[in-house]
Design a protein around this motif. Structure first.
Motif, mmCIF file in Angstrom:
data_model
loop_
_atom_site.group_PDB
_atom_site.id
_atom_site.type_symbol
_atom_site.label_atom_id
_atom_site.label_comp_id
_atom_site.label_asym_id
_atom_site.label_seq_id
_atom_site.Cartn_x
_atom_site.Cartn_y
_atom_site.Cartn_z
ATOM 1 N N ARG A 104 0.834 -1.209 0.000
ATOM 2 C CA ARG A 104 0.000 0.000 0.000
ATOM 3 C C ARG A 104 0.869 1.260 0.000
ATOM 4 N N VAL A 105 1.956 1.227 0.772
ATOM 5 C CA VAL A 105 2.867 2.382 0.796
ATOM 6 C C VAL A 105 3.475 2.606 -0.593
ATOM 7 N N PHE A 106 3.926 1.516 -1.225
ATOM 8 C CA PHE A 106 4.484 1.629 -2.577
ATOM 9 C C PHE A 106 3.449 2.223 -3.529
ATOM 10 N N THR A 107 2.219 1.734 -3.454
ATOM 11 C CA THR A 107 1.161 2.216 -4.357
ATOM 12 C C THR A 107 0.877 3.688 -4.137
ATOM 13 N N ASP A 108 0.718 4.097 -2.888
ATOM 14 C CA ASP A 108 0.394 5.503 -2.601
ATOM 15 C C ASP A 108 1.543 6.433 -2.978
ATOM 16 N N VAL A 109 2.777 5.984 -2.729
ATOM 17 C CA VAL A 109 3.929 6.846 -3.025
ATOM 18 C C VAL A 109 4.081 7.066 -4.524
ATOM 19 N N PHE A 110 4.142 5.973 -5.292
ATOM 20 C CA PHE A 110 4.428 6.111 -6.719
ATOM 21 C C PHE A 110 3.203 6.512 -7.530
ATOM 22 N N ASN A 111 2.013 6.341 -6.955
ATOM 23 C CA ASN A 111 0.811 6.847 -7.617
ATOM 24 C C ASN A 111 0.675 8.355 -7.437
ATOM 25 N N GLY A 112 1.343 8.879 -6.409
ATOM 26 C CA GLY A 112 1.202 10.299 -6.107
ATOM 27 C C GLY A 112 2.327 11.178 -6.631
ATOM 28 N N ILE A 113 3.404 10.562 -7.089
ATOM 29 C CA ILE A 113 4.538 11.350 -7.586
ATOM 30 C C ILE A 113 4.394 11.556 -9.090
ATOM 31 N N PRO A 114 4.523 12.787 -9.593
ATOM 32 C CA PRO A 114 4.457 13.013 -11.043
ATOM 33 C C PRO A 114 5.537 12.229 -11.782
ATOM 34 N N ILE A 115 5.199 11.793 -12.987
ATOM 35 C CA ILE A 115 6.151 10.991 -13.770
ATOM 36 C C ILE A 115 7.418 11.785 -14.056
ATOM 37 N N LEU A 116 7.277 13.103 -14.213
ATOM 38 C CA LEU A 116 8.455 13.923 -14.505
ATOM 39 C C LEU A 116 9.473 13.858 -13.365
ATOM 40 N N LEU A 117 8.976 13.897 -12.118
ATOM 41 C CA LEU A 117 9.895 13.783 -10.976
ATOM 42 C C LEU A 117 10.541 12.408 -10.920
ATOM 43 N N LEU A 118 9.757 11.374 -11.240
ATOM 44 C CA LEU A 118 10.335 10.030 -11.276
ATOM 45 C C LEU A 118 11.415 9.946 -12.348
ATOM 46 N N LEU A 119 11.190 10.646 -13.455
ATOM 47 C CA LEU A 119 12.181 10.629 -14.537
ATOM 48 C C LEU A 119 13.463 11.330 -14.106
ATOM 49 N N PHE A 120 13.331 12.448 -13.397
ATOM 50 C CA PHE A 120 14.515 13.122 -12.862
ATOM 51 C C PHE A 120 15.235 12.215 -11.862
ATOM 52 N N PHE A 121 14.448 11.515 -11.041
ATOM 53 C CA PHE A 121 15.039 10.613 -10.046
ATOM 54 C C PHE A 121 15.850 9.512 -10.733
ATOM 55 N N THR A 122 15.248 8.867 -11.721
ATOM 56 C CA THR A 122 15.944 7.752 -12.367
ATOM 57 C C THR A 122 17.183 8.216 -13.130
ATOM 58 N N TRP A 129 24.332 5.728 -8.215
ATOM 59 C CA TRP A 129 24.327 4.446 -7.513
ATOM 60 C C TRP A 129 25.060 3.367 -8.316
ATOM 61 N N GLY A 130 25.762 3.775 -9.349
ATOM 62 C CA GLY A 130 26.505 2.815 -10.154
ATOM 63 C C GLY A 130 25.679 2.124 -11.206
ATOM 64 N N LEU A 131 24.570 2.755 -11.632
ATOM 65 C CA LEU A 131 23.708 2.180 -12.673
ATOM 66 C C LEU A 131 23.653 3.148 -13.860
ATOM 67 N N PRO A 132 24.697 3.182 -14.673
ATOM 68 C CA PRO A 132 24.718 4.104 -15.822
ATOM 69 C C PRO A 132 23.899 3.549 -16.993
ATOM 70 N N LEU A 133 22.590 3.580 -16.851
ATOM 71 C CA LEU A 133 21.716 3.037 -17.894
ATOM 72 C C LEU A 133 21.532 4.051 -19.014
ATOM 73 N N SER A 134 20.946 3.592 -20.090
ATOM 74 C CA SER A 134 20.644 4.498 -21.205
ATOM 75 C C SER A 134 19.372 5.295 -20.892
ATOM 76 N N ASP A 135 19.154 6.366 -21.667
ATOM 77 C CA ASP A 135 17.958 7.192 -21.457
ATOM 78 C C ASP A 135 16.677 6.384 -21.661
ATOM 79 N N PHE A 136 16.744 5.394 -22.547
ATOM 80 C CA PHE A 136 15.571 4.541 -22.763
ATOM 81 C C PHE A 136 15.144 3.870 -21.467
#
Length: 281
Positions: A104-122, A129-136
């Motif tokens: 429930r905590v996971f659902t409420d947290v990630f359902n309430g955060i704008p996708i743009l902020l999640l994109l900045f986070f990722t 954190w040592g995860l140099p992934l691609s933009d995709f």
């Protein structure tokens, strides 16, 4: 689940008033459309020279590549959301608090955060954190985190919308709780949720345009912007073509959701779970 709407049929006077308001609304819309078209015409938006680049195959190939990248990110994001959303929905329905509350905590947290902020986070935190992934993958992870929370709640709502006899019959036949969920309840819940899942696909697809802020992902919006920079008179036209492409795909997906909804009602006589009817608590 069915609902009855209380509605009083309007009388002759109310119908005349509604008709007058409808005519006034159409006149206002037509007036605004005329002003917009006239302004665009004065700025040369309809000049043949502004549309001349679109006679080249390379322009359409670049736009098509951008659109393909949007669709690729949306499909991968939605598949991951479906996979993890089913597990999340199962956790939300768990009788064990130690499982249900973190879900429930996971659902409420990630359902309430704008996708743009999640994109900045990722894109900013994961490399540190040592995860140099691609933009995709930055885009897909951000979309999946948000959409998994929505799909998890859809799974929960879909299972709760089923008759209690389904789970009781599974228990009577000797199915365990896990078998009852994955073999009996979840397939029926997914069928009930199918229109809402397609609607969620529309949201995920539109969310892929946020890749523009990453700067390194060649999506349709960036493709149109690059074309506009190269053909200085065609920026508005390129953005217009991109907008039409997005609109057409979203209309197709919306029609698919409506068709699935009608088919389910005709075949089983059940009310599907709509995305805007989702109860998150």
């Amino acid at each position: 689940m069915s609902t009855t709407t209380l509605f009083e049929e309007p009388g002759p006077r109310a119908r005349r008033r509604n008709r007058a308001l409808e005519i006034v609304s159409w006149v206002i819309v037509a007036g605004l459309a005329y002003v917009v078209i006239r302004t665009l015409n004065k700025s040369g938006a309809f000049d043949a020279a502004a549309w001349q680049p679109f006679a080249q195959w390379g322009v359409w190939r670049q736009l098509g590549l951008g659109l393909f990248n949007n669709l690729r990110a949306a499909v991968v994001g939605m598949l991951l959301s479906m996979l993890f959303g089913c597990f999340l929905g199962w956790g939300l329905l768990s009788k064990r608090k130690i499982v249900r509350r973190p879900c429930r905590v996971f659902t409420d947290v990630f359902n309430g955060i704008p996708i743009l902020l999640l994109l900045f986070f990722t894109s900013l935190v994961l490399p540190s954190w040592g995860l140099p992934l691609s933009d995709f993958w930055f885009l897909v992870i951000a979309l999946s985190l948000y959409s998994t929370a929505v799909v998890g709640d859809l799974v929960r709502a879909g299972v709760l919308a089923l008759p209690r006899g389904e789970s009781e019959a599974a228990t009577a036949l000797g199915f365990s709780e896990i078998q009852s969920m994955w073999l009996i309840l979840l397939p029926q819940a997914l069928r009930l949720m199918s229109p809402a899942l397609v609607s969620q696909m529309v949201i995920v697809f539109k969310g892929t345009t946020l890749a523009f802020v990453l700067g390194g992902y060649f999506d349709l919006l960036r493709s149109a912007t690059v074309l506009g920079a190269y053909f200085s008179r065609s920026l508005l036209q390129a953005q217009g073509v991109a907008a039409i492409a997005f609109m057409l795909i979203n209309i197709v997906l919306s029609q698919i959701a409506a068709a699935i909804d009608r088919k389910e009602k005709q075949r089983y006589g059940v009310q599907t779970v709509a995305l805007d009817e989702l109860d998150t608590h």
